[in-house]
Design a protein around this motif. Structure first.
Motif, PDB file in Angstrom:
ATOM      1  N   ARG A  37       0.833  -1.214   0.000  1.00  0.00           N
ATOM      2  CA  ARG A  37       0.000   0.000   0.000  1.00  0.00           C
ATOM      3  C   ARG A  37       0.866   1.263   0.000  1.00  0.00           C
ATOM      4  NH1 ARG A  37      -4.126  -0.231   4.755  1.00  0.00           N
ATOM      5  NH2 ARG A  37      -2.251   0.248   5.931  1.00  0.00           N
ATOM      6  N   GLU A  38       2.006   1.200   0.684  1.00  0.00           N
ATOM      7  CA  GLU A  38       2.876   2.385   0.723  1.00  0.00           C
ATOM      8  C   GLU A  38       3.653   2.493  -0.588  1.00  0.00           C
ATOM      9  OE1 GLU A  38       4.986   3.220   4.533  1.00  0.00           O
ATOM     10  OE2 GLU A  38       4.259   1.239   5.072  1.00  0.00           O
ATOM     11  N   SER A  39       4.061   3.725  -0.921  1.00  0.00           N
ATOM     12  CA  SER A  39       4.741   3.896  -2.208  1.00  0.00           C
ATOM     13  C   SER A  39       6.262   3.876  -2.043  1.00  0.00           C
ATOM     14  CB  SER A  39       4.292   5.214  -2.844  1.00  0.00           C
ATOM     15  OG  SER A  39       4.425   6.228  -1.889  1.00  0.00           O
ATOM     16  N   HIS A  40       6.753   2.916  -1.266  1.00  0.00           N
ATOM     17  CA  HIS A  40       8.206   2.797  -1.030  1.00  0.00           C
ATOM     18  C   HIS A  40       8.611   1.334  -1.144  1.00  0.00           C
ATOM     19  CE1 HIS A  40       8.147   6.804   0.798  1.00  0.00           C
ATOM     20  NE2 HIS A  40       7.051   6.418   1.410  1.00  0.00           N
ATOM     21  N   PRO A  41       9.881   1.075  -1.415  1.00  0.00           N
ATOM     22  CA  PRO A  41      10.347  -0.300  -1.239  1.00  0.00           C
ATOM     23  C   PRO A  41      10.384  -0.607   0.260  1.00  0.00           C
ATOM     24  CG  PRO A  41      12.203   1.146  -1.751  1.00  0.00           C
ATOM     25  CD  PRO A  41      10.964   1.992  -1.819  1.00  0.00           C
ATOM     26  N   ASN A  42      10.685  -1.850   0.628  1.00  0.00           N
ATOM     27  CA  ASN A  42      10.659  -2.215   2.049  1.00  0.00           C
ATOM     28  C   ASN A  42      11.695  -1.421   2.842  1.00  0.00           C
ATOM     29  OD1 ASN A  42      10.225  -3.675   4.454  1.00  0.00           O
ATOM     30  ND2 ASN A  42      11.892  -5.081   3.930  1.00  0.00           N
ATOM     31  N   ILE A  61      17.329   4.194   5.481  1.00  0.00           N
ATOM     32  CA  ILE A  61      16.618   3.111   6.185  1.00  0.00           C
ATOM     33  C   ILE A  61      15.947   2.125   5.226  1.00  0.00           C
ATOM     34  CG2 ILE A  61      16.272   4.540   8.241  1.00  0.00           C
ATOM     35  CD1 ILE A  61      13.295   4.722   7.481  1.00  0.00           C
ATOM     36  N   VAL A  62      16.253   2.266   3.934  1.00  0.00           N
ATOM     37  CA  VAL A  62      15.700   1.296   2.982  1.00  0.00           C
ATOM     38  C   VAL A  62      16.367  -0.052   3.214  1.00  0.00           C
ATOM     39  CG1 VAL A  62      15.569   0.678   0.534  1.00  0.00           C
ATOM     40  CG2 VAL A  62      15.117   3.030   1.271  1.00  0.00           C
ATOM     41  N   LEU A  63      15.562  -1.093   3.382  1.00  0.00           N
ATOM     42  CA  LEU A  63      16.126  -2.428   3.614  1.00  0.00           C
ATOM     43  C   LEU A  63      16.334  -3.184   2.313  1.00  0.00           C
ATOM     44  CD1 LEU A  63      14.019  -3.593   6.712  1.00  0.00           C
ATOM     45  CD2 LEU A  63      16.465  -3.154   6.680  1.00  0.00           C
ATOM     46  N   ASN A  64      15.374  -3.069   1.392  1.00  0.00           N
ATOM     47  CA  ASN A  64      15.474  -3.768   0.112  1.00  0.00           C
ATOM     48  C   ASN A  64      15.199  -2.737  -0.983  1.00  0.00           C
ATOM     49  OD1 ASN A  64      14.183  -5.679   2.274  1.00  0.00           O
ATOM     50  ND2 ASN A  64      15.264  -7.010   0.865  1.00  0.00           N
ATOM     51  N   SER A  65      16.236  -2.434  -1.734  1.00  0.00           N
ATOM     52  CA  SER A  65      16.085  -1.394  -2.757  1.00  0.00           C
ATOM     53  C   SER A  65      15.294  -1.951  -3.950  1.00  0.00           C
ATOM     54  CB  SER A  65      17.463  -0.956  -3.227  1.00  0.00           C
ATOM     55  OG  SER A  65      18.100  -2.080  -3.810  1.00  0.00           O
ATOM     56  N   TYR A  66      14.876  -1.061  -4.853  1.00  0.00           N
ATOM     57  CA  TYR A  66      14.153  -1.515  -6.057  1.00  0.00           C
ATOM     58  C   TYR A  66      15.002  -2.534  -6.832  1.00  0.00           C
ATOM     59  CZ  TYR A  66      10.675   2.144  -5.302  1.00  0.00           C
ATOM     60  OH  TYR A  66       9.672   2.913  -4.768  1.00  0.00           O
ATOM     61  N   GLU A  67      16.323  -2.329  -6.840  1.00  0.00           N
ATOM     62  CA  GLU A  67      17.215  -3.266  -7.564  1.00  0.00           C
ATOM     63  C   GLU A  67      17.146  -4.672  -6.964  1.00  0.00           C
ATOM     64  OE1 GLU A  67      19.224  -0.147  -6.316  1.00  0.00           O
ATOM     65  OE2 GLU A  67      17.650   0.394  -7.742  1.00  0.00           O
ATOM     66  N   TRP A  68      16.969  -4.725  -5.650  1.00  0.00           N
ATOM     67  CA  TRP A  68      16.887  -6.055  -5.007  1.00  0.00           C
ATOM     68  C   TRP A  68      15.698  -6.842  -5.566  1.00  0.00           C
ATOM     69  CZ3 TRP A  68      13.027  -8.380  -2.045  1.00  0.00           C
ATOM     70  CH2 TRP A  68      13.372  -9.584  -1.410  1.00  0.00           C
ATOM     71  N   TYR A  69      14.569  -6.151  -5.707  1.00  0.00           N
ATOM     72  CA  TYR A  69      13.374  -6.840  -6.231  1.00  0.00           C
ATOM     73  C   TYR A  69      13.672  -7.306  -7.661  1.00  0.00           C
ATOM     74  CZ  TYR A  69      10.778  -4.774  -2.274  1.00  0.00           C
ATOM     75  OH  TYR A  69      10.334  -4.421  -1.017  1.00  0.00           O
ATOM     76  N   GLU A  70      14.281  -6.405  -8.427  1.00  0.00           N
ATOM     77  CA  GLU A  70      14.585  -6.734  -9.836  1.00  0.00           C
ATOM     78  C   GLU A  70      15.533  -7.927  -9.936  1.00  0.00           C
ATOM     79  OE1 GLU A  70      14.806  -2.534 -11.682  1.00  0.00           O
ATOM     80  OE2 GLU A  70      16.114  -3.870 -12.853  1.00  0.00           O
ATOM     81  N   ARG A  71      16.612  -7.824  -9.119  1.00  0.00           N
ATOM     82  CA  ARG A  71      17.629  -8.875  -9.135  1.00  0.00           C
ATOM     83  C   ARG A  71      17.028 -10.237  -8.820  1.00  0.00           C
ATOM     84  NH1 ARG A  71      20.922  -6.213  -5.865  1.00  0.00           N
ATOM     85  NH2 ARG A  71      20.565  -7.504  -4.038  1.00  0.00           N
ATOM     86  N   ASN A  72      16.013 -10.255  -7.977  1.00  0.00           N
ATOM     87  CA  ASN A  72      15.406 -11.527  -7.579  1.00  0.00           C
ATOM     88  C   ASN A  72      14.132 -11.841  -8.364  1.00  0.00           C
ATOM     89  OD1 ASN A  72      17.079 -12.585  -5.233  1.00  0.00           O
ATOM     90  ND2 ASN A  72      16.777 -10.446  -4.669  1.00  0.00           N
ATOM     91  N   ASN A  73      13.977 -11.113  -9.488  1.00  0.00           N
ATOM     92  CA  ASN A  73      12.806 -11.333 -10.361  1.00  0.00           C
ATOM     93  C   ASN A  73      11.475 -11.221  -9.628  1.00  0.00           C
ATOM     94  OD1 ASN A  73      14.358 -11.834 -12.671  1.00  0.00           O
ATOM     95  ND2 ASN A  73      14.819 -13.893 -11.861  1.00  0.00           N
ATOM     96  N   ILE A  74      11.409 -10.270  -8.707  1.00  0.00           N
ATOM     97  CA  ILE A  74      10.158 -10.074  -7.962  1.00  0.00           C
ATOM     98  C   ILE A  74       9.421  -8.880  -8.571  1.00  0.00           C
ATOM     99  CG2 ILE A  74       9.189  -9.419  -5.716  1.00  0.00           C
ATOM    100  CD1 ILE A  74      11.656 -10.799  -4.427  1.00  0.00           C
ATOM    101  N   THR A  75       8.157  -9.067  -8.884  1.00  0.00           N
ATOM    102  CA  THR A  75       7.365  -7.942  -9.395  1.00  0.00           C
ATOM    103  C   THR A  75       6.835  -7.167  -8.202  1.00  0.00           C
ATOM    104  OG1 THR A  75       6.709  -9.332 -11.224  1.00  0.00           O
ATOM    105  CG2 THR A  75       5.408  -7.326 -10.884  1.00  0.00           C
TER     106      THR A  75
END
Ligand SMILES: Cc1cc2nc3c(=O)[nH]c(=O)nc-3n(C[C@H](O)[C@H](O)[C@H](O)COP(=O)(O)OP(=O)(O)OC[C@H]3O[C@@H](n4cnc5c(N)ncnc54)[C@H](O)[C@@H]3O)c2cc1C
Ligand SMILES: NC(=O)c1ccc[n+]([C@@H]2O[C@H](COP(=O)([O-])OP(=O)(O)OC[C@H]3O[C@@H](n4cnc5c(N)ncnc54)[C@H](O)[C@@H]3O)[C@@H](O)[C@H]2O)c1
Ligand code: SF4
Ligand code: FES
Length: 809
Positions: A37-42, A61-75
């Motif tokens: 719901r929030e407009s941020h990565p974790n 304080i970002v724990l998982n950057s947008y690149e992390w999601y990409e790198r792990n093929n997470i939409t």
């Protein structure tokens, strides 16, 4: 084989950590989509308190950057809320009209802050403290407005209030109960906490029931059922949380307070799991990360079809308040009842309280205030259900026996270092060795240790040092004086000397302090360093002193003061005793107490009487309140004791007369015994002298307080003059190289006894120079009580006006 479709609802701390565990277990098993719901990565929600308090920034304080999601093929679908789950069709729908099918679904929707349904609660300026948006609103409000009201004196409310104070706002904390943090602390700890936070500038409205929020458009004031209204430009509600279960309940999944799960985090719907604050396990809903991460580990194994053993069995809770300058820890049970017994230590001078709750010879809970250094050991004793019947009370609290090791070298591999993430010493050591890690950041990235609240960072550093030895460059991980600066203590002293700085404001200005006024951590430290560097010219800045040092008496819990006149070497006479007795009668002193340092404490003196008590006593201040030379305890010695071969009283008095009034980084206690029977307890003093055949032995670095340490032999000398000279060199070296608030026992462990010996015993020139600088420091010392009695303004400001900003330690 095609991948199973996994949907995670909730892009927060528990859900994403569970994904990380799943990727570790089986990186190829799922095609993953995350809705948030929030407009941020974790990001690290815990660190919002630090962002607000100015210790870190939102970017950090970002724990998982947008690149992390990409790198792990997470939409990743941010800013998108899942509105319904069709459990029979195995699909979800979102507020953006998206519909998506799943094979497995994890609900990790966390909690919503509980907002009191008060009239006016919808006004502008009334917020919760849960996410980045709330944090930003508070920071922006502080730029425009002055007065904040925080409703709720729990962990969140107090961390919010500290942040708002740091942002320059005046803060009232409204609490419905008589005591703060009543879910974590007993009355004693809670009372000490309140006093500490009041000294930091928080104002408390205890036992207040909020009635309404008033204002046209924006909030203007808050009214109460019982009490006067208060002005408010901003209201922060921190009165607890409610698991976010609405969408799951509407989708027909069994809910109670939370989404009901079994020991494998399975809900009532097939292939639908829940984890985190939204889940209810064995009738418990958790609001701290440690249990949520444990749940995530179990769920990851379950969903990846790995061995899960007994599954998740519930957690013992432990918390630390994240407010700088206040150490508070609570774990497990803390309430007294007939089935438990407790060990307690309370030191009103040091403001330390420790309570350990024991049932059937096992520790089931603990509360620590003022010194939380034993928290990890206690937590291990609680978790491992160790039988403590063979441990003495002192051992339980001083953690120096086999079950409760003190240093990282002595810890067993199974000991937990990072409570939030459940990481043991063994995990960290093998990660350092196997993955060739050399910094705390690398250990964090590899093991998760220190990735949440961050309070275990120091220990992780110690394990690096212990594992890597000289290869560990701790200097690259320097610790700053406080959040107002990135400079270390040593760097501040260096800059004061190099730039010739002479005033606290100048130091803060020239060295680019982030907080113009500094804080209760840095101001007393700078004041000490300036006085140490420029003993003749520096005018001590009273406003930068802790309250007891400013008042030259110790404030007590009921607001009265304790006054301790000096009694050199613990020796008194009939005239002084008579004078003390007369003062006690005249001012109706409720308690006269012989102190451990061999003098008399007059306790319970009213603030306005303090100067007259000093005047009537007409004795020097004993500095029982100061970061200064305190006492020189002596044994009877040669004149009366049949074992004594030396004049311990004479030497003790000479030492006390020479060094009295001297400011030091922390308090310094001394002792002189005339024979090795050591009746003056010289072996647990900062400086202890013991008479042996034809010589005096000088011991250093002892501590008899809550962290017991035996003093170590520095040297043996043949005359009283040599004792005085050696102590002068030693104390001056301590004054110049210790960090402010570092006791000699810690300092000597840091710098090493051999190094101290090399400087003050072996290097004649350095020794001579240290003694010379000490002599200069001793020339300019004033008797503080006389000084105030004879200065009308000082007396008036301190004892007749309400003192302005009280800094306390
Ligand atoms: C300021 C602060 C300080 C804290 N300090 C500590 C501390 O020191 N130690 C500690 O252990 N704990 C602390 N906590 C508590 C800790 O942050 C929480 O326990 C933890 O974040 C809970 O994780 P969660 O994933 O269950 O929930 P959250 O982190 O809240 O994540 C849930 C996410 O799901 C999203 N969501 C909800 N519904 C939907 C939906 N229908 N569709 C899509 N997304 C949805 C939410 O917007 C949210 O982003 C603190 C909390 C706060 C606010
Ligand atoms: N350092 C930490 O571990 C930390 C820090 C912040 C938040 N958290 C977590 O975040 C969650 C939320 O924290 P919280 O402090 O809001 O919850 P909480 O339930 O721990 O505390 C809420 C406090 O508000 C008080 N309260 C309730 N109604 C009130 C009213 N009408 N007026 C005044 N006071 C009232 C309660 O007596 C209670 O002390 C908790 O799960 C907490 O554990 C943890
Ligand atoms: S330390 Fe020795 S000399 Fe001093 S009182 Fe004790 S027994 Fe006597
Ligand atoms: S104890 Fe919180 S991050 Fe390690």
């Amino acid at each position: 084989m095609s991948k199973r479709k996994l949907i995670l609802i909730g892009n927060g701390m528990a859900g994403v950590r569970c994904l990380e565990e799943i990727l570790k277990e089986d990186p190829e098993k799922f095609e993953i989509t995350v809705f948030g719901r929030e407009s941020h990565p974790n990001y690290n929600r815990l660190m919002l308190s630090s962002v607000l308090q100015g210790d870190t920034s939102i970017d950090d304080i970002v724990l998982n950057s947008y690149e992390w999601y990409e790198r792990n093929n997470i939409t990743l679908c941010t800013g998108e809320t899942v509105t319904v789950i069709q459990t029979e069709k195995k699909t979800i729908q979102t507020d953006k009209g998206k519909s998506m099918a799943y094979d497995d679904l994890i609900i990790a929707t966390g909690s919503n802050p509980f907002m009191l349904p008060l009239p006016g609660a919808d006004k502008e300026g009334v917020i919760a403290f849960r996410d980045i948006k709330d944090c930003e609103t508070m920071i922006q409000s502080s730029e425009k407005y002055k007065k904040a009201v925080v409703i709720g004196g729990g962990l969140l409310g107090l961390e919010a209030a500290r942040g708002l104070l740091n942002l320059g706002m005046d803060v009232d904390v409204v609490h419905i109960m008589d005591h703060l943090m009543e879910r974590q602390l007993d009355v004693t700890a809670s009372t000490m906490l309140q006093a500490e936070l009041e000294n930091q500038g928080m104002n408390f409205l205890m036992n207040h029931h909020t009635e309404a929020i008033i204002g046209s458009g924006r909030v203007k004031k808050v009214t109460f059922r019982n009490g006067k209204p208060v002005k408010a430009d901003l209201v922060v509600m921190a009165v607890g949380i409610k698991p976010n279960v609405g969408m799951a309940a509407d989708s027909g999944i069994e809910t109670n307070r939370g989404i009901v799960v079994n020991d494998y985090m399975e809900t009532s719907a097939p292939d639908v799991y829940a984890v985190g604050e939204c889940a209810e396990h064995r009738e418990m809903v958790y609001g701290l990360v440690a249990p949520l991460y444990e749940q995530g580990k179990v769920l990851a194994k379950r969903i990846c079809e790995k061995e899960t053993g007994k599954g998740y069995e519930g957690s013992i809770l432990s918390t630390k308040l994240k407010v700088s300058g206040v150490d508070v820890f609570s774990a497990g049970e803390f309430v007294d009842d007939p089935t438990v017994r407790a060990v307690r230590i309370q030191d009103d001078f040091e403001k330390i309280y420790k309570k350990i709750v024991i049932r059937d010879n096992k520790i089931v809970g603990a509360v620590l205030f003022g010194d939380t250094s034993e928290s990890r050991n206690l937590l291990n004793l609680i978790h491992n259900e160790i039988d403590v019947s063979d441990m003495s009370q002192v051992n339980i609290l001083q953690t120096n026996d086999d079950n409760t090791p003190n240093t990282v070298a002595e810890m067993s591999d199974s000991e937990t270092i990072c409570g939030c993430n459940g990481v043991s010493k063994g995990d960290i050591v093998s990660a350092i060795q196997n993955d060739k890690l050399t910094s705390v950041t690398q250990v964090r990235d590899c093991t998760n240790a220190s990735r949440s609240c961050g309070t275990c960072k120091g220990l992780v550093g110690e394990i690096l040092e212990y594992t890597l030895g000289d290869d560990y460059d701790s200097a690259s991980e320097k610790e700053s004086v406080c959040s107002c600066t990135t400079l270390t203590h040593e760097e501040v002293v260096y800059e004061i000397r190099a730039k010739g700085l002479s005033h606290t404001r100048e130091v803060m200005n020239v060295l680019d302090w982030q907080e113009e006024e500094g804080c209760s951590k840095c101001r007393p430290a700078i004041n000490y360093y300036l006085g140490m560097v420029n003993p003749i010219d520096y005018e001590d800045e009273k406003e930068s002193r802790f309250v007891n040092e400013r008042m030259h008496a110790n404030i007590q819990k009921d607001g009265t003061y304790s006054v301790v006149p000096r009694m050199y070497g613990g020796v008194t006479n009939a005239k002084d005793l008579r004078r003390i007795a007369d003062v006690a009668d005249k001012y109706e002193v409720p308690l006269l107490k012989i102190t451990g340092g061999q003098r008399i404490d007059l306790l319970g003196i009213k603030k306005e009487d303090v100067p007259n008590v000093w005047k009537d006593l007409d004795m020097p201040s004993g500095y029982a309140y100061g970061k200064a030379i305190r006492t020189v305890k002596t044994c009877v010695g040669e004149d009366f004791c049949r074992f004594g071969t030396q004049d311990s009283i004479g030497l003790g008095i000479a030492i006390e007369k020479k060094f009295e009034k001297l400011n030091t980084p922390h308090k310094v206690k001394m002792g002189v015994s005339a024979c090795p029977r050591n009746c003056a307890e010289s072996s647990i003093k900062d400086v202890g002298v013991i008479g042996v055949e034809g010589a005096w032995e000088i011991y250093v670095g002892g501590n008899g307080g809550s962290s017991l340490r035996a003093a170590e032999l520095l040297c043996s000398v043949s005359s009283d003059e040599k004792v005085l000279e050696t102590i002068a060199a030693y104390l001056q070296y301590y004054r110049e190289t210790a960090q402010y608030l570092e006791r000699t026992s810690h300092w000597i462990e840091r710098v090493g006894l051999e190094n101290v010996k090399a400087v003050i015993l072996e290097n004649t020139q350095e020794r001579t120079e240290l003694i010379e600088r000490m002599e200069i420091a001793l020339t300019n010392l004033k008797e503080p009580w006389q000084d105030i009695i004879s200065d009308y303004k000082k007396k008036h400001d301190l004892f007749e006006e309400k003192a302005l900003t009280m800094i306390d330690n």
